[in-house]
Design a protein around this motif. Sequence first.
Motif, mmCIF file in Angstrom:
data_model
loop_
_atom_site.group_PDB
_atom_site.id
_atom_site.type_symbol
_atom_site.label_atom_id
_atom_site.label_comp_id
_atom_site.label_asym_id
_atom_site.label_seq_id
_atom_site.Cartn_x
_atom_site.Cartn_y
_atom_site.Cartn_z
ATOM 1 N N TRP A 296 -51.495 -22.171 -1.395
ATOM 2 C CA TRP A 296 -50.642 -23.357 -1.454
ATOM 3 C C TRP A 296 -49.785 -23.293 -2.709
ATOM 4 N N SER A 297 -48.671 -24.005 -2.697
ATOM 5 C CA SER A 297 -47.745 -23.962 -3.821
ATOM 6 C C SER A 297 -46.950 -25.259 -3.881
ATOM 7 N N VAL A 298 -46.407 -25.542 -5.062
ATOM 8 C CA VAL A 298 -45.632 -26.756 -5.300
ATOM 9 C C VAL A 298 -44.180 -26.355 -5.543
ATOM 10 N N SER A 299 -43.261 -27.085 -4.950
ATOM 11 C CA SER A 299 -41.846 -26.766 -5.139
ATOM 12 C C SER A 299 -41.448 -26.951 -6.601
ATOM 13 N N PRO A 300 -40.468 -26.186 -7.089
ATOM 14 C CA PRO A 300 -40.072 -26.288 -8.501
ATOM 15 C C PRO A 300 -39.660 -27.689 -8.934
#
Length: 321
Positions: A296-300
């Motif tokens: 999973w990742s978070v947008s900049p």
Amino acid sequence: MKGVLSLALAALLSVGQAATLPSQAVLSGTCCPGAVWSPDSRGLLFLDGPPARAATGIYQVGAGGGAVTRRFSSVAFFSPLLRWAVRPGAGDTTTLERLSDSRRFTLPTRGADVTWNRTETRLAFARSDTTGNFDRRLTRVYVADVFGAPRQVATLYGGSVSGWVNDQTLLLSGKAQPGARDRELFTLDVRSGARRSLGQALSFRGVSLSLDGAWVVYYVAFDSQARNGLWLRPTAGGAARKLDAFGSYRWRDAGRLLLIPLRPDGSPHQLREYRVKEATWRTLGDLGDQVRQGDWSVSPDGQRMAYLSARDGNLRVLKLP
């Protein structure tokens, strides 16, 4: 009394029955683990090829789904701002290409990627011995300005580069001697050589700098009871905070840390947020799903989250509260 009961019910719901956060599948077919956000937060990039796509390359899909387009026809390590392609070659030599004008230079990284500062004008890389126990392997740390020659700034054993605190300060971890038990987490001014120790432990795991470099989060395991746990520490020096949580975490922005607590019972993953300034937690909701293998990742811009669904393998995106 009615008001007290309402508050108690709200608190119970926020902890045990968090609302499900709506999400949207933007890619299906279990094609695309390891997708990363584009610098403008408008899309996600992923590696794909036959049989799903006509040719191997780096593809992009919008944050809201839609058409898939090929962004890069070659495979490389691309810098976070997509300004550089890092292309390992034969032997020690790695070629770095500036995408705006195709200008190139080489570094002896032995096929490894590099760690960029936030403006992508300076980088660091490590070269470790290739044989022997990792805990005792000699690692040399180098820095270089773009198109410049590398310069060695540190020697570690069983160590690595964790990131740039600012344009002249690296965050490193490693041992001073091969036979030492503990590693040290420390900052290094690459101009003056000044060091600041941030802690010692058998090993530092999941080391992650906040977006402004002011804080570092990490966890320690298989050490003493006093050292084990999830820790938050200011990189300028000062007392560490032990966070009463355990799970997978990502920075949302300079002052907020997102965490998905471990749920070994298979129930839907919850998403929690820690506010550094207030030193408080809040539950944002649950996913109605689980994240597959911590992908999973978070947008900049901190507005969205993408994750690989454990239920169906689709890449899903949700707007963060």
